[in-house]
Design an enzyme around this catalytic site. Sequence first.
Site, PDB file in Angstrom:
ATOM      1  N   GLU A  32       7.148 -47.034 -14.280  1.00 23.49           N
ATOM      2  CA  GLU A  32       7.525 -45.678 -14.994  1.00 23.49           C
ATOM      3  C   GLU A  32       6.233 -44.888 -15.078  1.00 23.49           C
ATOM      4  OE1 GLU A  32       9.926 -46.439 -18.483  1.00 23.49           O
ATOM      5  OE2 GLU A  32      11.433 -47.153 -17.136  1.00 23.49           O
ATOM      6  N   GLY A  92       9.758 -48.836 -20.604  1.00 27.66           N
ATOM      7  CA  GLY A  92      10.563 -50.174 -20.384  1.00 27.66           C
ATOM      8  C   GLY A  92      11.854 -50.000 -19.834  1.00 27.66           C
ATOM      9  N   GLU A 114       7.959 -52.957 -15.669  1.00 28.59           N
ATOM     10  CA  GLU A 114       8.410 -51.537 -16.366  1.00 28.59           C
ATOM     11  C   GLU A 114       7.288 -50.480 -16.323  1.00 28.59           C
ATOM     12  OE1 GLU A 114      11.372 -50.311 -16.162  1.00 28.59           O
ATOM     13  OE2 GLU A 114      12.468 -52.332 -15.841  1.00 28.59           O
ATOM     14  N   GLU A 124       9.038 -37.393 -16.876  1.00 30.96           N
ATOM     15  CA  GLU A 124       7.662 -37.206 -17.415  1.00 30.96           C
ATOM     16  C   GLU A 124       7.082 -38.276 -18.030  1.00 30.96           C
ATOM     17  OE1 GLU A 124       7.235 -33.183 -19.558  1.00 30.96           O
ATOM     18  OE2 GLU A 124       9.164 -33.120 -19.454  1.00 30.96           O
TER      19      GLU A 124
END
Length: 164
Positions: free
Chosen positions: A64, A44, A60, A112
């Site tokens: 990511e 997010g 997002e 990660e």
Amino acid sequence: MQNNKNLLPVPTLGVSGIVFNNQKQMLLIRRNQPPAMGLWSIPGGKLEAGESLLEACRREIKEETGLDTEVKNIVAVVERRVEGFHYVIIDYLAQLVDEENNQPIARSDVSEARWVNLEHLGDYDLVEGLAEIILRTYNAYNGGHVAGLYDVDATGSDYTIPRV
């Protein structure tokens, strides 16, 4: 006398996505920037000018983790005032577009990204309040219950409880 309101952080609107796969696993990311640097969370970030909440959440998650999702309904709204930040975050349930190609790759501001079995959630140092939100969301949807706020007209702008 100095006005203390000038020292307070301006609230920022954020979005995040709770994503499960067919193996009863939860998508988690490890933050590599403040706030909550080093803690595990869900993908997010901030709403950008000109984008809808749904677009921001989808963007997002993709930025990511590299995963494409379909953003569904709102499952939680949280307010966090930590480390000099003030966020109001809207948590969405999101579903994978392609269950077969679902290997997350840490990108952007995360170190990660991985799938975590729900029974091992307690082994991770999660951001405040997240474990409860994840478990409630999983239990509601896994049990076939209707929960959360739904996009009433498929525009991503108006959310309400589902029709009974």
